[in-house]
Enzyme design. Structure first.
Site, PDB file in Angstrom:
ATOM      1  N   LYS A  19      34.665  33.547  38.993  1.00 51.27           N
ATOM      2  CA  LYS A  19      35.629  33.649  37.903  1.00 51.27           C
ATOM      3  C   LYS A  19      36.712  34.667  38.213  1.00 51.27           C
ATOM      4  O   LYS A  19      37.878  34.466  37.916  1.00 51.27           O
ATOM      5  CB  LYS A  19      34.885  34.061  36.623  1.00 51.27           C
ATOM      6  CG  LYS A  19      35.768  34.205  35.405  1.00 51.27           C
ATOM      7  CD  LYS A  19      36.296  32.864  34.979  1.00 51.27           C
ATOM      8  CE  LYS A  19      37.270  32.955  33.828  1.00 51.27           C
ATOM      9  NZ  LYS A  19      38.134  31.750  33.789  1.00 51.27           N
TER      10      LYS A  19
ATOM     11  N   ARG B 117      30.757  35.247  36.174  1.00 52.68           N
ATOM     12  CA  ARG B 117      31.696  35.582  37.243  1.00 52.68           C
ATOM     13  C   ARG B 117      31.331  34.890  38.557  1.00 52.68           C
ATOM     14  O   ARG B 117      32.109  34.906  39.499  1.00 52.68           O
ATOM     15  CB  ARG B 117      31.652  37.082  37.479  1.00 52.68           C
ATOM     16  CG  ARG B 117      32.211  37.848  36.326  1.00 52.68           C
ATOM     17  CD  ARG B 117      31.767  39.287  36.400  1.00 52.68           C
ATOM     18  NE  ARG B 117      32.679  40.092  35.638  1.00 52.68           N
ATOM     19  CZ  ARG B 117      33.623  40.840  36.163  1.00 52.68           C
ATOM     20  NH1 ARG B 117      33.758  40.893  37.463  1.00 52.68           N
ATOM     21  NH2 ARG B 117      34.421  41.536  35.411  1.00 52.68           N
TER      22      ARG B 117
ATOM     23  N   LYS C  77      41.875  21.311  39.120  1.00 55.05           N
ATOM     24  CA  LYS C  77      40.725  21.217  38.211  1.00 55.05           C
ATOM     25  C   LYS C  77      39.701  20.218  38.755  1.00 55.05           C
ATOM     26  O   LYS C  77      38.499  20.482  38.735  1.00 55.05           O
ATOM     27  CB  LYS C  77      41.153  20.770  36.797  1.00 55.05           C
ATOM     28  CG  LYS C  77      41.835  21.807  35.950  1.00 55.05           C
ATOM     29  CD  LYS C  77      40.913  22.878  35.396  1.00 55.05           C
ATOM     30  CE  LYS C  77      40.893  24.092  36.258  1.00 55.05           C
ATOM     31  NZ  LYS C  77      41.944  25.063  36.153  1.00 55.05           N
TER      32      LYS C  77
ATOM     33  N   HIS D 161      57.406  11.061  51.471  1.00 53.98           N
ATOM     34  CA  HIS D 161      57.413  11.850  52.704  1.00 53.98           C
ATOM     35  C   HIS D 161      56.010  12.098  53.233  1.00 53.98           C
ATOM     36  O   HIS D 161      55.764  13.082  53.915  1.00 53.98           O
ATOM     37  CB  HIS D 161      58.164  13.164  52.468  1.00 53.98           C
ATOM     38  CG  HIS D 161      59.564  12.947  52.026  1.00 53.98           C
ATOM     39  ND1 HIS D 161      60.584  12.641  52.904  1.00 53.98           N
ATOM     40  CD2 HIS D 161      60.122  12.915  50.783  1.00 53.98           C
ATOM     41  CE1 HIS D 161      61.709  12.470  52.227  1.00 53.98           C
ATOM     42  NE2 HIS D 161      61.446  12.617  50.927  1.00 53.98           N
TER      43      HIS D 161
ATOM     44  N   CYS E 201      31.164  40.499  41.543  1.00 55.51           N
ATOM     45  CA  CYS E 201      29.795  40.916  41.278  1.00 55.51           C
ATOM     46  C   CYS E 201      29.776  41.575  39.906  1.00 55.51           C
ATOM     47  O   CYS E 201      30.809  41.930  39.370  1.00 55.51           O
ATOM     48  CB  CYS E 201      29.327  41.917  42.326  1.00 55.51           C
ATOM     49  SG  CYS E 201      29.471  41.301  44.007  1.00 55.51           S
TER      50      CYS E 201
ATOM     51  N   ASN F 187      30.283  47.182  43.326  1.00 57.34           N
ATOM     52  CA  ASN F 187      31.233  46.078  43.479  1.00 57.34           C
ATOM     53  C   ASN F 187      32.374  46.576  44.348  1.00 57.34           C
ATOM     54  O   ASN F 187      32.784  47.733  44.213  1.00 57.34           O
ATOM     55  CB  ASN F 187      31.826  45.671  42.125  1.00 57.34           C
ATOM     56  CG  ASN F 187      30.807  45.014  41.227  1.00 57.34           C
ATOM     57  OD1 ASN F 187      29.696  44.711  41.649  1.00 57.34           O
ATOM     58  ND2 ASN F 187      31.188  44.810  39.973  1.00 57.34           N
ATOM     59  N   GLY F 188      32.909  45.700  45.191  1.00 63.79           N
ATOM     60  CA  GLY F 188      34.024  46.106  46.055  1.00 63.79           C
ATOM     61  C   GLY F 188      33.595  46.060  47.509  1.00 63.79           C
ATOM     62  O   GLY F 188      32.558  45.479  47.849  1.00 63.79           O
TER      63      GLY F 188
ATOM     64  N   TRP G 134      27.689  38.651  44.560  1.00 63.14           N
ATOM     65  CA  TRP G 134      28.382  37.525  45.199  1.00 63.14           C
ATOM     66  C   TRP G 134      28.686  38.002  46.608  1.00 63.14           C
ATOM     67  O   TRP G 134      29.496  38.900  46.811  1.00 63.14           O
ATOM     68  CB  TRP G 134      29.655  37.210  44.434  1.00 63.14           C
ATOM     69  CG  TRP G 134      30.322  35.923  44.820  1.00 63.14           C
ATOM     70  CD1 TRP G 134      30.018  34.672  44.371  1.00 63.14           C
ATOM     71  CD2 TRP G 134      31.425  35.764  45.705  1.00 63.14           C
ATOM     72  NE1 TRP G 134      30.863  33.753  44.933  1.00 63.14           N
ATOM     73  CE2 TRP G 134      31.740  34.390  45.749  1.00 63.14           C
ATOM     74  CE3 TRP G 134      32.190  36.638  46.470  1.00 63.14           C
ATOM     75  CZ2 TRP G 134      32.775  33.871  46.524  1.00 63.14           C
ATOM     76  CZ3 TRP G 134      33.220  36.127  47.252  1.00 63.14           C
ATOM     77  CH2 TRP G 134      33.505  34.752  47.269  1.00 63.14           C
TER      78      TRP G 134
ATOM     79  N   GLU H  50      37.856  21.758  41.757  1.00 64.79           N
ATOM     80  CA  GLU H  50      36.962  22.849  41.391  1.00 64.79           C
ATOM     81  C   GLU H  50      35.672  22.350  40.755  1.00 64.79           C
ATOM     82  O   GLU H  50      34.590  22.835  41.053  1.00 64.79           O
ATOM     83  CB  GLU H  50      37.644  23.768  40.354  1.00 64.79           C
ATOM     84  CG  GLU H  50      38.705  24.672  40.886  1.00 64.79           C
ATOM     85  CD  GLU H  50      39.360  25.482  39.765  1.00 64.79           C
ATOM     86  OE1 GLU H  50      39.322  26.707  39.835  1.00 64.79           O
ATOM     87  OE2 GLU H  50      39.901  24.880  38.809  1.00 64.79           O
TER      88      GLU H  50
ATOM     89  N   GLU I 109      47.875  21.517  38.958  1.00 62.32           N
ATOM     90  CA  GLU I 109      46.764  22.029  38.150  1.00 62.32           C
ATOM     91  C   GLU I 109      45.714  20.936  37.917  1.00 62.32           C
ATOM     92  O   GLU I 109      44.515  21.201  37.966  1.00 62.32           O
ATOM     93  CB  GLU I 109      47.304  22.582  36.818  1.00 62.32           C
ATOM     94  CG  GLU I 109      46.254  23.055  35.822  1.00 62.32           C
ATOM     95  CD  GLU I 109      45.391  24.219  36.297  1.00 62.32           C
ATOM     96  OE1 GLU I 109      45.656  24.763  37.383  1.00 62.32           O
ATOM     97  OE2 GLU I 109      44.431  24.552  35.599  1.00 62.32           O
TER      98      GLU I 109
HETATM   99  C1  G6P Z   1      39.734  32.433  40.313  1.00 59.68           C
HETATM  100  C2  G6P Z   1      39.352  31.538  39.152  1.00 59.68           C
HETATM  101  C3  G6P Z   1      40.570  30.756  38.675  1.00 59.68           C
HETATM  102  C4  G6P Z   1      41.710  31.703  38.336  1.00 59.68           C
HETATM  103  C5  G6P Z   1      42.028  32.642  39.500  1.00 59.68           C
HETATM  104  C6  G6P Z   1      42.972  33.757  39.085  1.00 59.68           C
HETATM  105  O1  G6P Z   1      40.038  31.652  41.414  1.00 59.68           O
HETATM  106  O2  G6P Z   1      38.327  30.649  39.524  1.00 59.68           O
HETATM  107  O3  G6P Z   1      40.241  29.966  37.547  1.00 59.68           O
HETATM  108  O4  G6P Z   1      42.843  30.966  38.007  1.00 59.68           O
HETATM  109  O5  G6P Z   1      40.841  33.271  39.971  1.00 59.68           O
HETATM  110  O6  G6P Z   1      42.323  34.583  38.158  1.00 59.68           O
HETATM  111  P1  G6P Z   1      43.045  35.533  37.135  1.00 59.68           P
HETATM  112  O7  G6P Z   1      41.935  36.248  36.428  1.00 59.68           O
HETATM  113  O8  G6P Z   1      43.904  36.459  37.943  1.00 59.68           O
HETATM  114  O9  G6P Z   1      43.863  34.695  36.229  1.00 59.68           O
END
Ligand code: G6P
Length: 607
Positions: free
Chosen positions: A602, A27, A484, A503, A2, A99-100, A73, A487, A480
């Site tokens: 984010k 975020r 991507k 396997h 948030c 937030n929290g 959020w 996501e 990765e």
């Molecule tokens: C979220 C983001 C990712 C990121 C992860 C870790 O899931 O969407 O893109 O890799 O958090 O975030 P950080 O800020 O710890 O790298």
């Protein structure tokens, strides 16, 4: 995840709040709200995008120099206007943005209800406004301090009160807050990006601190009113850096600026002649590092995948045992840690809850703690003994791209730094340093192929399932690439080590299940080729990421994207870039908001 913004000063608060919320909106959020004190307190909330809030505000003329705003959020309670912040007390005197998570909110709420408080939402946050109301005797910070002593959980919160109207009161426990002031007044936000247009000097609150911010400055103390002296940190991020720079999406901008962001991560850190890396943040602990006999690297999401690549780099070239650990799992295991274990947290934001949890667990057990962090001043950087900043600039797109390649570059620098302390030869050091210096240029050559990759995404975007395979250094890159695509385009994709294919995953392969194979000319090339042949035998379409000059792969794969030749340990930095572009164009082809994928945030600051 948030976002909080607060302002007190000469200006009209509303535009300051809206601008701040906009800068924090990357975020991920699902509703928003503001309250501004003018002649009266005016509160407006809306579900959905900030535009919805602005539309509602259009019919109000809110004037006043004190206010707070929030993008939410949802964690407790659905996505509704009632649950959006700010939350008020019974009398509309006190307003809280938070937030929290307040863990003991149920008990507190029951008690407050018994005392006659009436609640308007299902949130955990609302107990705060009522609790503060209970303690309020004319001085807001006193009431906030008393209330917070009863609270269990995490918070970054800002409170204002009509009956003590010249100030913002902010408090932090595990959820970031930053302050700034200028001649126009005082500001508080959960993210420095919200304040860069007002000042580049910021003061970060620590856990347990309470700040009183007025038009003329601020004072920081703890929950028991013991004063604290705070120093401002100068941030190098400009407002422009946080904007899109002419690209359609932040994600594309961030992919396309990787040549530059990598250069920034390398700047001043390579000593090619000596085959060494200079990492100023580690120098004070150089001797301590000599004694380390085991390294745990941990993070979440893309940062965890960077840790996996780091495991290969450091084990091969430094010769100490290295384990990459998913932070969310690590923190609840019973990890065995000795005094000579180093724990390296990787985090773009430096605020990810699980990464912090793992870091604290490791620290508690006596590990020597290090960090690789992009956001200057973030919690991970403050809670580790030493570390390295990425200097990749702000990353706004939810899916991490430039932060990832920067993390890989910093891990390569760390490999050089530690390797040369532990017997890596001058020649090897020089070779790695020289090649690292070339990476920005090699990355640029891949980025020049963006249009071709867009065409490939157009060709494949109607497929609903993808397999990504790679081996050794590029096994994590298969993970990765698949992450991507998931996501950004909500398309099913699985990343596998190619050796694992027989396997299970190979059972999925047919003409409707394409595979993306990362097959640079390296030490596992032949094995990868066998795996690709097995897929072709089963009629699976194959897109290969291969090294320039490979004359064989074009006859085997359906499509090939070529990357320049480099050292094996650096191939992940290059190989991931076509995969980022492919996912981006794929998501765009499907018509999605790639900067803010559904359900994702984010910065994940709750477990
Ligand atoms: C979220 C983001 C990712 C990121 C992860 C870790 O899931 O969407 O893109 O890799 O958090 O975030 P950080 O800020 O710890 O790298």
């Amino acid at each position: 995840m948030c976002g909080i913004i607060g302002y007190v000063g000469k200006e009209n608060a509303l535009p300051v709040l809206i601008e701040g919320l906009r800068r924090e909106s990357y975020r991920g959020y699902d509703s928003s709200g503001v309250v501004v004190f003018g002649k009266d307190a005016q509160i407006v909330k809306a579900v959905g995008k900030l535009e919805a809030l602005e539309e509602k505000l259009g019919s109000f003329r809110i004037q006043g120099g004190l206010g707070v705003g929030h993008v939410r959020w949802a964690t407790h309670g659905g996505v509704t206007e009632e649950n959006a912040h700010p939350h008020a007390d019974c009398n509309g005197n006190i307003f809280v943005v938070h937030n929290g998570i307040i863990e003991n909110y149920r008990i507190l709420r029951e008690k407050l209800e018994k005392r006659g408080h009436t609640f308007a939402s299902q949130t955990d946050t609302e107990v705060l406004s009522h609790l503060i109301e209970d303690f309020f005797e004319g001085n807001l910070e006193d009431a906030v301090r008393k209330a917070l002593q009863l609270v269990r959980g995490t918070y970054g919160l800002v409170v204002i009160a009509k009956q003590d109207p010249e100030k913002l009161v902010a408090a932090r426990l595990s959820s970031p807050l930053v302050l700034a002031t200028n001649t126009e007044g005082g500001y508080v936000a959960s993210d420095p990006a919200a304040l860069v247009s007002h000042s580049n000097k910021m003061v970060f609150l620590e856990d347990g601190e309470v700040a009183v911010i007025t038009e003329h400055g601020f004072q920081v103390s703890d929950l028991f009113n013991v004063s604290k002296v705070k120093e401002a940190v100068e941030l190098e991020w400009s407002v422009e850096e946080a904007q899109k720079g002419g690209y359609e999406h932040f994600m594309l901008k961030e992919i396309m600026e990787q040549s530059e962001s990598i250069l920034n991560s390398l700047r001043g850190r390579l000593v090619e002649k000596e085959g060494k890396a200079k990492l100023g943040g580690l120098d004070p602990v150089k001797d301590r590092l000599q004694n380390v006999d085991r390294l745990i690297i941990s993070g979440m999401g893309t940062a965890y995948i960077a840790a996996l690549v780091g495991e290969y780099m450091l084990e091969e070239h430094v010769g100490i045992p290295v384990e990459a650990e998913n932070a969310a799992e690590f923190r609840y295991r019973k990890p065995i840690i000795s005094d000579n274990t180093a724990f390296l947290a990787i985090s773009q934001s430096g605020e990810t809850a699980d990464t912090l949890g793992a870091l604290r667990e490791a620290k508690e057990k006596g590990a020597f703690t290090l960090g690789i962090v992009n956001a200057v001043g973030a919690t991970v950087s403050r809670e580790t003994a030493a570390g390295v900043y990425n200097h990749a600039g702000p990353e706004i797109g939810v899916a991490s791209t430039k932060a990832f390649t920067s993390q890989l570059v910093v891990l390569a620098l760390l490999t050089l730094y530690l390797g040369r302390q532990r017997g890596m030869s001058l020649v090897t050091g020089q070779r790695i340093a020289k090649e690292l210096g070339r990476i920005p240029e090699l990355v640029r050559r891949i980025l020049d192929q963006a249009d071709r990759i867009a065409v490939l995404a157009e060709k494949y975007w109607k497929y609903s399932n993808f397999l990504y395979i790679g081996r050794k250094y590029n096994y994590p890159i298969a993970l990765e690439g698949a992450l991507k695509l998931k996501e950004i385009s909500y398309t099913h994709a699985e990343g596998y080590g190619a050796g694992e294919m027989k396997h299970g995953p190979i059972a999925l392969i047919d003409e409707n299940f394409p595979t993306i194979a990362i097959v640079p000319s390296d030490s596992v090339y032949e094995k990868m080729i066998s795996n690709i042949q097995e897929i072709k035998t089963r009629k699976g379409p194959v897109i290969a990421i291969a090294t320039e000059g490979n004359t064989e792969i074009g006859d085997i794969a359906d499509d090939v994207i070529y990357i320049p030749k480099t050292l094996e340990m650096l191939t992940p930095i290059l190989a991931v870039i076509p995969l980022q572009l492919f996912a981006y164009f794929f998501g765009v082809a499907k018509g999605y908001d790639v900067d803010k994928p559904r359900n994702l945030a984010k910065s994940v600051t709750v477990e």
